[in-house]
Design a protein around this motif. Structure first.
Motif, mmCIF file in Angstrom:
data_model
loop_
_atom_site.group_PDB
_atom_site.id
_atom_site.type_symbol
_atom_site.label_atom_id
_atom_site.label_comp_id
_atom_site.label_asym_id
_atom_site.label_seq_id
_atom_site.Cartn_x
_atom_site.Cartn_y
_atom_site.Cartn_z
ATOM 1 N N SER A 1 11.416 64.078 47.765
ATOM 2 C CA SER A 1 11.852 64.037 46.375
ATOM 3 C C SER A 1 13.135 64.828 46.189
ATOM 4 C CB SER A 1 10.743 64.572 45.468
ATOM 5 O OG SER A 1 11.167 64.604 44.131
ATOM 6 N N SER B 1 18.804 66.359 38.141
ATOM 7 C CA SER B 1 17.350 66.480 38.004
ATOM 8 C C SER B 1 16.848 67.679 38.771
ATOM 9 C CB SER B 1 16.668 65.212 38.504
ATOM 10 O OG SER B 1 17.021 64.963 39.829
ATOM 11 N N LEU C 1 7.747 46.990 43.567
ATOM 12 C CA LEU C 1 6.744 47.905 43.010
ATOM 13 C C LEU C 1 5.959 48.583 44.127
ATOM 14 C CD1 LEU C 1 4.334 47.227 40.066
ATOM 15 C CD2 LEU C 1 3.414 47.986 42.244
ATOM 16 N N ARG D 1 16.624 63.041 44.844
ATOM 17 C CA ARG D 1 16.633 63.295 43.416
ATOM 18 C C ARG D 1 17.990 62.931 42.817
ATOM 19 N NH1 ARG D 1 15.355 69.141 42.682
ATOM 20 N NH2 ARG D 1 13.384 68.448 43.565
ATOM 21 N N ARG E 1 8.234 51.151 46.086
ATOM 22 C CA ARG E 1 8.520 52.429 45.426
ATOM 23 C C ARG E 1 7.254 53.266 45.261
ATOM 24 N NH1 ARG E 1 12.677 54.951 46.050
ATOM 25 N NH2 ARG E 1 11.909 56.299 44.396
ATOM 26 N N TRP E 2 6.136 52.622 45.000
ATOM 27 C CA TRP E 2 4.888 53.382 44.875
ATOM 28 C C TRP E 2 4.566 54.088 46.188
ATOM 29 C CZ3 TRP E 2 -0.032 52.923 47.155
ATOM 30 C CH2 TRP E 2 -1.044 53.679 46.546
ATOM 31 N N ASN F 1 7.220 56.948 46.977
ATOM 32 C CA ASN F 1 7.071 58.083 46.058
ATOM 33 C C ASN F 1 5.857 58.924 46.413
ATOM 34 O OD1 ASN F 1 9.348 57.519 44.561
ATOM 35 N ND2 ASN F 1 8.257 56.310 43.028
ATOM 36 N N ARG F 2 4.797 58.301 46.861
ATOM 37 C CA ARG F 2 3.578 59.044 47.183
ATOM 38 C C ARG F 2 3.605 59.616 48.594
ATOM 39 N NH1 ARG F 2 -0.639 58.297 43.472
ATOM 40 N NH2 ARG F 2 -2.160 58.993 45.034
ATOM 41 N N THR G 1 13.511 55.606 41.203
ATOM 42 C CA THR G 1 12.712 54.979 40.149
ATOM 43 C C THR G 1 11.224 55.113 40.441
ATOM 44 O OG1 THR G 1 12.692 52.812 41.222
ATOM 45 C CG2 THR G 1 14.521 53.274 39.718
ATOM 46 N N GLY G 2 10.448 54.925 39.393
ATOM 47 C CA GLY G 2 9.011 54.807 39.549
ATOM 48 C C GLY G 2 8.625 53.367 39.821
ATOM 49 N N ALA G 3 7.327 53.124 39.990
ATOM 50 C CA ALA G 3 6.856 51.788 40.342
ATOM 51 C C ALA G 3 7.117 50.782 39.229
ATOM 52 C CB ALA G 3 5.361 51.842 40.672
#
Length: 553
Positions: free
Chosen positions: A545, A553, A123, A549, A126-127, A130-131, A64-66
């Motif tokens: 990623s 995707s 939040l 994934r 995950r942020w 992801n980065r 998921t995204g943030a």
């Protein structure tokens, strides 16, 4: 289409009905975590659930995204706090005399507000991953603990509160406070999540090293815990004991000044008769819990009666009452704990320092003239604005220095540690509470569990005397020495291990150190994530990623 290695395949590119099912599955997983997280608060025998409770949420957050993480975390958090503090609606009815419907609506708003703390932690987690292309072993505990420490909460709560029956896990909090055990539980959940999540390609080298270090940290914590638990048991077996008496009257709650119990008077309440029985059983000092009103500070006849009884038996008494004083030409009430010596003379007193917002005072900005009108409309007439005490106090009882705290103050580890600092030798913690406001719920049990953690954090014997029970007495390593009946009258005689040269801990002296380290780790992760434009970070993020994934995707 490639086959996902996750046991919960969540495909972001599926047709619309499949996407709805994926969203539903994520919500179900988040809700499952929310339920599991509150289970140890409701029943400390199920402490082990907390060591796996975050795993479903971690699966829900995967890929998921943030923004999605915020909503999933909020959903889990709202369920967690609604389950763990289901008693809140009854509390507002008893305390504020508002309607059941209004109390339920206010409770829903409060649970939603508390749930946001988990959402914000998710939040941030995950942020970061992801980065940064990973670092979940550090990012998840650091962000969650940091957010929980900084987030404004009416009752400071730790997931460690549900671990009081897992004594080896408790011992390390003498170094870190309860936040350290929270962080360890979060770390362990990430490790379990990783075990259940096979990777499509080999882990990059730093991740393998990090995972090994994480397992080593868990092993070190528990190794220290088992060794420390054994050592404290051995040491306490050689100590003297102090026999204390605790009176649990189970008084009914009332917003008005309560009338004396039938057959008793202000001058001779049921607690005074119970004190005489405890003295006859060998109590060296006696304590009463938090009370609505005793009349000690207002009536000479009450003071004289208490003095005569104590002088007759030669035993000190610690009790709570409302104290009214003039301060700067204004009549101010205090929640005061008083010590009467063997002759019945008032020798020391402690005024409650941390007041409960909306129960004992209106915090800003709600106390401002415009907003106060709205507050009065919602809550009705304000219950009883109280003044705040200015300093910590220790009552000297023949070498045992008893540190009194009132009710709500037991929820704040750093505040209790401030009362100990580097001067813990010979001290004992005494919490006095009136929890009948919460009805016959799990709240008094949770409250008592919090106080056990305060005892272990500061390596002191502890007694938490709750008006309606269950009252609890614990040793410096968290072992329960006595527990009273819940929601009943009771009288306890407890032999408390005591050593005049022992007390205090690393946490007592440095209560903010671990949290400062957590804040530092979170800031470094954030700075690294902001600087991820560097090529090494881009490569690492792409590899992470690919490994995480979702299907298709």
């Amino acid at each position: 289409m490639t086959q996902s290695s996750s046991p919960f395949p969540l495909d972001a590119t599926s047709p619309l009905p499949a996407r709805y099912s994926q969203v539903l599955l994520r919500l179900l997983l988040a809700g499952m975590s929310g339920f599991l997280l509150c289970v140890p608060w409701l029943n400390s025998d199920l402490y082990w659930v907390g060591w796996f409770a975050w795993v479903p949420l971690l699966f829900a957050l995967r890929g998921t995204g943030a923004a999605a993480a915020l909503w999933l975390g909020w959903f889990a958090g709202a369920i967690c706090f609604a389950g763990g503090s289901y008693w809140l609606a009854d509390f507002m009815v008893n305390l504020k005399q508002i309607s059941p419907l209004s109390s339920q609506l206010l409770a829903l708003l409060f649970w939603g507000y508390l749930g946001l703390v988990v959402g914000l932690g998710c939040l941030g987690y995950r942020w970061l991953v992801n980065r940064l292309g990973g670092w979940d072993l550090l990012a998840f505990p650091a962000t969650m603990v940091a957010v929980m420490a900084l987030y404004p909460m009416l009752f400071k709560t730790h997931f460690a509160d549900g671990q009081v029956d897992f004594l080896p896990a408790l011992q390390g909090i003498e170094l870190t406070g309860a936040a350290g055990l929270d962080a360890l539980m979060l770390l362990f959940n990430v490790l379990v999540f990783r075990l259940l999540t096979p990777r499509r390609s080999p882990l990059v080298s730093y991740s393998g090293i990090a995972q090994g270090l994480a397992w080593a940290a868990v092993a070190l914590w528990f190794g220290y815990g088992y060794a420390s638990l054994y050592e404290w048991d051995r040491r306490m077996a050689q100590w003297d004991t102090r026999r204390i008496g605790l009176v649990q009257p189970n008084d009914a709650v009332t917003l008005d000044i309560p009338a004396p119990a039938p057959g008793f008077s202000r001058e001779r309440p049921p607690e005074l008769a119970a004190t005489e029985r405890l003295v006859a059983a060998g109590a060296q000092w006696v304590a009463w819990p938090e009370a609505r009103y005793k009349g000690f500070f207002d009536n000479y006849s009450v003071r004289d009666s208490y003095a005569a009884t104590l002088a007759k038996h030669g035993v000190p008494l610690i009790f709570h009452d409302v104290e009214r004083r003039w301060v700067d030409a204004e009549r101010v009430s205090f929640n005061t704990v008083a010590l009467l010596d063997r002759q019945g003379e008032l020798t020391s007193q402690y005024r409650k320092m941390l007041r409960m917002p909306f129960g004992e005072y209106l915090p800003e900005p709600w106390s401002w003239p415009v907003l106060k009108g709205i507050t009065d409309l919602v809550f009705g007439d304000f219950l009883r604005p109280l003044g705040a005490g200015k300093e910590h106090v220790a009552f000297n009882l023949d070498g045992m220095r008893v540190v009194p705290k009132v009710c709500y103050e037991a929820a704040f580890p750093d505040f209790v540690a401030e009362a100990i600092r580097g001067d813990g030798a010979g001290k004992m913690l005494l919490f006095l509470s009136q929890d009948n406001w919460f009805g016959e719920t799990t709240q008094p049990f949770h409250h008592g569990n919090m106080s056990i953690l305060r005892g272990v954090e500061n390596r002191l014997p502890m007694a938490h005397l709750i008006n309606n029970g269950p009252s609890v007495v614990s040793a410096p390593n968290g072992r329960r020495l006595a527990t009273s009946a819940a929601f009943n009258r009771d009288e306890l005689i407890v032999d408390v291990p005591f050593d005049a040269q022992t007390g205090g801990s690393f946490y007592s002296r440095h209560p903010q150190l671990f949290l400062n380290l957590i804040y530092g780790a979170a800031v470094l992760l954030i700075l690294a994530a902001l600087w991820r434009g560097g090529r090494p970070f881009r490569r690492r993020a792409r590899r992470y990623s690919r490994m995480t994934r979702p299907i298709g995707s």
